[in-house]
Design an enzyme around this catalytic site. Sequence first.
Site, PDB file in Angstrom:
ATOM      1  N   TYR A 141       0.816  -1.216   0.000  1.00  0.00           N
ATOM      2  CA  TYR A 141       0.000   0.000   0.000  1.00  0.00           C
ATOM      3  C   TYR A 141       0.850   1.266   0.000  1.00  0.00           C
ATOM      4  O   TYR A 141       0.428   2.292  -0.512  1.00  0.00           O
ATOM      5  CB  TYR A 141      -0.916   0.019   1.232  1.00  0.00           C
ATOM      6  N   LYS A 191       3.950 -15.536   2.194  1.00  0.00           N
ATOM      7  CA  LYS A 191       4.142 -16.217   0.913  1.00  0.00           C
ATOM      8  C   LYS A 191       5.648 -16.429   0.773  1.00  0.00           C
ATOM      9  O   LYS A 191       6.283 -15.919  -0.151  1.00  0.00           O
ATOM     10  CB  LYS A 191       3.532 -15.321  -0.182  1.00  0.00           C
ATOM     11  N   ASP A 223      -1.988 -18.479   0.067  1.00  0.00           N
ATOM     12  CA  ASP A 223      -2.963 -19.152  -0.803  1.00  0.00           C
ATOM     13  C   ASP A 223      -3.660 -20.285  -0.050  1.00  0.00           C
ATOM     14  O   ASP A 223      -4.871 -20.485  -0.163  1.00  0.00           O
ATOM     15  CB  ASP A 223      -2.315 -19.643  -2.121  1.00  0.00           C
ATOM     16  N   ASP A 247      -6.056  -7.403   3.734  1.00  0.00           N
ATOM     17  CA  ASP A 247      -7.209  -6.791   3.076  1.00  0.00           C
ATOM     18  C   ASP A 247      -8.061  -7.874   2.423  1.00  0.00           C
ATOM     19  O   ASP A 247      -9.271  -7.958   2.619  1.00  0.00           O
ATOM     20  CB  ASP A 247      -6.721  -5.788   2.027  1.00  0.00           C
ATOM     21  N   ASP A 251     -11.853  -9.615   3.793  1.00  0.00           N
ATOM     22  CA  ASP A 251     -13.093  -9.602   3.002  1.00  0.00           C
ATOM     23  C   ASP A 251     -13.609 -11.025   2.814  1.00  0.00           C
ATOM     24  O   ASP A 251     -14.803 -11.289   2.899  1.00  0.00           O
ATOM     25  CB  ASP A 251     -12.863  -8.978   1.614  1.00  0.00           C
TER      26      ASP A 251
HETATM   27  C1  IPM Z   1     -10.396  -1.703   3.627  1.00  0.00           C
HETATM   28  C2  IPM Z   1     -10.620  -1.025   2.303  1.00  0.00           C
HETATM   29  C3  IPM Z   1      -9.462  -0.054   2.046  1.00  0.00           C
HETATM   30  C4  IPM Z   1      -8.194  -0.885   1.962  1.00  0.00           C
HETATM   31  C5  IPM Z   1      -9.612   0.839   0.810  1.00  0.00           C
HETATM   32  C6  IPM Z   1     -10.867   1.669   0.870  1.00  0.00           C
HETATM   33  C7  IPM Z   1      -8.412   1.721   0.609  1.00  0.00           C
HETATM   34  O1  IPM Z   1     -10.750  -1.946   1.289  1.00  0.00           O
HETATM   35  O2  IPM Z   1     -10.349  -1.007   4.661  1.00  0.00           O
HETATM   36  O3  IPM Z   1     -10.269  -2.918   3.665  1.00  0.00           O
HETATM   37  O4  IPM Z   1      -7.870  -1.449   0.907  1.00  0.00           O
HETATM   38  O5  IPM Z   1      -7.500  -0.963   2.972  1.00  0.00           O
HETATM   39 MN    MN Z   2     -10.745  -4.037   1.971  1.00  0.00          MN
END
Ligand code: IPM
Ligand code: MN
Length: 384
Positions: A141, A191, A223, A247, A251
């Site tokens: 990032y 990884k 993975d 990240d 999710d």
């Molecule tokens: C999260 C989001 C952020 C990230 C974006 C909005 C920059 O996806 O907080 O997970 O990638 O960290």
């Molecule tokens: Mn995210």
Amino acid sequence: MDLRIAVLGGDGIGPEVTAESVKVLDAIGRRYGHEFTYITGPVGGTAIDMTGSALPADTMNIVLGSDAVLFGAVGGPKWDNPEIPIRPEDGILKLRKNLGLFANLRPCKIYPQLIDSSPLKPERIQDVDFIIVRELTGGLYFGKPKRKWENSRGRRAVDTLAYTEKEIERVVRVAFELARRRRKVLHSVDKMNVMETSRLWREVTSELSVEFHDVELHHMLADNAAIQIVTNPSVFDVIVTENMFGDILSDESAVIGGSMGMLPSASLASAPPTDGKKRRRGGKPALYEPIHGSAPDIAGRGIANPMASILSAAMMLRWSFGLQEEADAIEASIDSAISDGYRTVDISSGGGNVMGTSQIGDMIAGRIRTVSYTHLTLPTSDLV
Ligand code: IPM
Ligand code: MN
């Protein structure tokens, strides 16, 4: 307590869900005698439209003058053109960096009442209760160089994945400390079969494990972790990993419970306190935000699930202000609303009493006054 909270709703559903957290915090203030002062400012795409910056100086000043930050979400199709030089996401990325919030805690726990909303089989997920500790101020990032350019041979772009041992050590330490207060199992995800940064990550983590010999450490390739999270998620207690893996895996974890709308997060500049005391002694504030994004497809329709934001507010009470009972009361109110069949559309799986954002916010805030709670109510209660 008198507490100043920077409320940055941002874009899309961000302001809608954050408004419900404020309702719930007001109810907490009334029951427990706290005075919360909310200061708002623009961030993300909304701020770009108003000021040309995704994190205007005025907003940053509001943040620096507050005890904690409650953040909504940023981004949307309006600002999606890859050519634009300033992006809504810069708002949250700069906040994380400026505040030194290197540890992002993302708890993932199943509500038994919502097990049918999950696409996964009930027997696989019933005991799921883990927390992802995502490194938040380094890695892909933020690494430099980071740019896109063109020369006679065509277009090129580069992002850089770099970590120092200090950056790795401090976040892995937070994870070990959490694991020590939970089931004492830590999975470090990397990884290392491909990347130098991962080999360093593994080395530093193994060295640190000597200090935490009471915690069982497992190394896992990213993975494979992606597979285990959906096939065998109950093996996890604490997972620690670098920014980008964190990240993606967080999710993925959100679908275990059936909806992104249920998962909160805390971004901290140090380990959560063990003493239950207010943490900000003159330092910078921590930030709390749902893990879901701005969901532009449903923005403005009044149907977004505010629970991830409200649970983030509970994390704020617990970790920034040391208000354990108040946090328990929020979690218990959500739990009881769900148990009584109240749902937003994302967790309704065709049944229940489906409500809009503001209605369910009222329902949860209304329960704060009388709800009873034990210290076992929900995900993060025994961390501190
Ligand atoms: C999260 C989001 C952020 C990230 C974006 C909005 C920059 O996806 O907080 O997970 O990638 O960290
Ligand atoms: Mn995210």
